[in-house]
Scaffold this motif. Structure first.
Motif, PDB file in Angstrom:
ATOM      1  N   TRP A  91       0.841  -1.189   0.000  1.00  0.00           N
ATOM      2  CA  TRP A  91       0.000   0.000   0.000  1.00  0.00           C
ATOM      3  C   TRP A  91       0.878   1.242   0.000  1.00  0.00           C
ATOM      4  N   SER A  92       0.356   2.306  -0.550  1.00  0.00           N
ATOM      5  CA  SER A  92       1.069   3.588  -0.503  1.00  0.00           C
ATOM      6  C   SER A  92       1.052   4.122   0.928  1.00  0.00           C
ATOM      7  N   GLY A  93       1.913   5.094   1.169  1.00  0.00           N
ATOM      8  CA  GLY A  93       1.907   5.754   2.468  1.00  0.00           C
ATOM      9  C   GLY A  93       0.548   6.367   2.759  1.00  0.00           C
ATOM     10  N   ALA A  94      -0.057   6.989   1.738  1.00  0.00           N
ATOM     11  CA  ALA A  94      -1.374   7.610   1.905  1.00  0.00           C
ATOM     12  C   ALA A  94      -2.428   6.579   2.279  1.00  0.00           C
ATOM     13  N   ASN A 120       8.378  16.181   4.028  1.00  0.00           N
ATOM     14  CA  ASN A 120       8.596  15.829   2.616  1.00  0.00           C
ATOM     15  C   ASN A 120       8.402  14.329   2.394  1.00  0.00           C
ATOM     16  N   LEU A 121       7.319  13.816   2.939  1.00  0.00           N
ATOM     17  CA  LEU A 121       7.027  12.392   2.901  1.00  0.00           C
ATOM     18  C   LEU A 121       6.360  12.037   1.572  1.00  0.00           C
ATOM     19  N   PRO A 122       6.959  11.128   0.790  1.00  0.00           N
ATOM     20  CA  PRO A 122       6.373  10.736  -0.494  1.00  0.00           C
ATOM     21  C   PRO A 122       5.215   9.749  -0.289  1.00  0.00           C
ATOM     22  N   LEU A 123       4.040  10.280  -0.033  1.00  0.00           N
ATOM     23  CA  LEU A 123       2.885   9.446   0.309  1.00  0.00           C
ATOM     24  C   LEU A 123       2.390   8.580  -0.835  1.00  0.00           C
ATOM     25  N   LYS A 128       6.892  -0.479   0.922  1.00  0.00           N
ATOM     26  CA  LYS A 128       8.102  -1.268   0.696  1.00  0.00           C
ATOM     27  C   LYS A 128       9.166  -0.491  -0.085  1.00  0.00           C
ATOM     28  N   GLU A 129       8.773   0.606  -0.719  1.00  0.00           N
ATOM     29  CA  GLU A 129       9.709   1.428  -1.485  1.00  0.00           C
ATOM     30  C   GLU A 129      10.275   2.593  -0.666  1.00  0.00           C
ATOM     31  N   LEU A 130       9.767   2.778   0.543  1.00  0.00           N
ATOM     32  CA  LEU A 130      10.224   3.892   1.368  1.00  0.00           C
ATOM     33  C   LEU A 130      11.564   3.586   2.015  1.00  0.00           C
ATOM     34  N   SER A 131      12.405   4.596   2.099  1.00  0.00           N
ATOM     35  CA  SER A 131      13.672   4.454   2.827  1.00  0.00           C
ATOM     36  C   SER A 131      13.374   4.259   4.307  1.00  0.00           C
ATOM     37  N   SER A 132      14.358   3.834   5.057  1.00  0.00           N
ATOM     38  CA  SER A 132      14.135   3.644   6.501  1.00  0.00           C
ATOM     39  C   SER A 132      13.753   4.976   7.157  1.00  0.00           C
ATOM     40  N   GLY A 133      14.356   6.068   6.722  1.00  0.00           N
ATOM     41  CA  GLY A 133      14.007   7.374   7.268  1.00  0.00           C
ATOM     42  C   GLY A 133      12.567   7.762   6.975  1.00  0.00           C
ATOM     43  N   ASN A 134      12.100   7.485   5.745  1.00  0.00           N
ATOM     44  CA  ASN A 134      10.716   7.804   5.395  1.00  0.00           C
ATOM     45  C   ASN A 134       9.727   6.905   6.131  1.00  0.00           C
TER      46      ASN A 134
END
Length: 192
Positions: A91-94, A120-123, A128-134
């Motif tokens: 799922w997306s962040g959103a 600056n969160l890429p929702l 699974k594509e997000l960096s650990s920081g995101n």
């Protein structure tokens, strides 16, 4: 007003480690940094408080209510960022935020949007594509968007670059001034 949380003689035992007996209280409006080396029980304490682990004995309360998993209304008052950031990976962040929002009557899309923009969160990206920081940022948005009275942070800035750490602490401190009492664990004292 009751304590933000209270541990009364809490014990949790593992084959190689025993936490407690632990007696600890946090008054509303108070900041508590819970420090110690790896393996000292900081995460175990948090997990017991939020119901991820069952204590062997003792009692815990959040704003005067027992943290009973069968009566989860106390969870509405808690924002928790753990040491592991679990999302629906496809799922997306959103979509993950939308899913979490349905469990919190006080969820604010305005706060979620404001924090997501500030971080600056890429929702639109899948979890699974997000960096650990995101992933940390997404956890922070999830924990803060329902304006919890108690904010529990377990090594919250692990994996974040220095600029984002600063933004994180600024957002958290703004929430604290608005009434969220934080309880944060750290291994390194200078981070508190």
């Amino acid at each position: 007003m009751p304590n933000a949380f209270k541990f009364n003689n809490v014990i949790k035992t593992f084959p190689e480690f025993k936490l407690g007996p632990l007696d600890l209280e946090l008054e509303p409006g108070t900041v508590l940094g819970y420090i110690g080396p790896n393996g000292s029980g900081k995460t175990t304490t948090m997990h017991c408080l939020v119901g991820l682990l069952k204590a062997d004995s003792g009692e815990m309360e959040i704003f005067g209510r027992k943290n009973d998993p069968n009566k989860p209304a106390w969870k509405f008052d808690v924002g928790y960022v753990g040491d592991v950031h679990v999302f629906y990976e496809n799922w997306s962040g959103a979509k993950n935020l939308k899913f979490v929002s349905q469990f919190y009557p006080n969820w604010s899309e305005t706060i979620a949007d404001e924090l997501s923009q500030r971080f600056n969160l890429p929702l639109n990206k899948k979890a699974k594509e997000l960096s650990s920081g995101n992933r940390v940022k997404l956890s922070l948005v999830s924990a803060l968007a329902h304006s919890p009275k108690l904010l529990l942070l377990d090594e919250p800035t692990s994996g974040l670059d220095p600029v984002v750490k600063q933004k994180c602490w600024m957002c958290c401190s703004r929430r604290w001034r608005m009434g969220s009492g934080p309880f944060s664990t750290q291994r390194i004292f200078c981070r508190i």
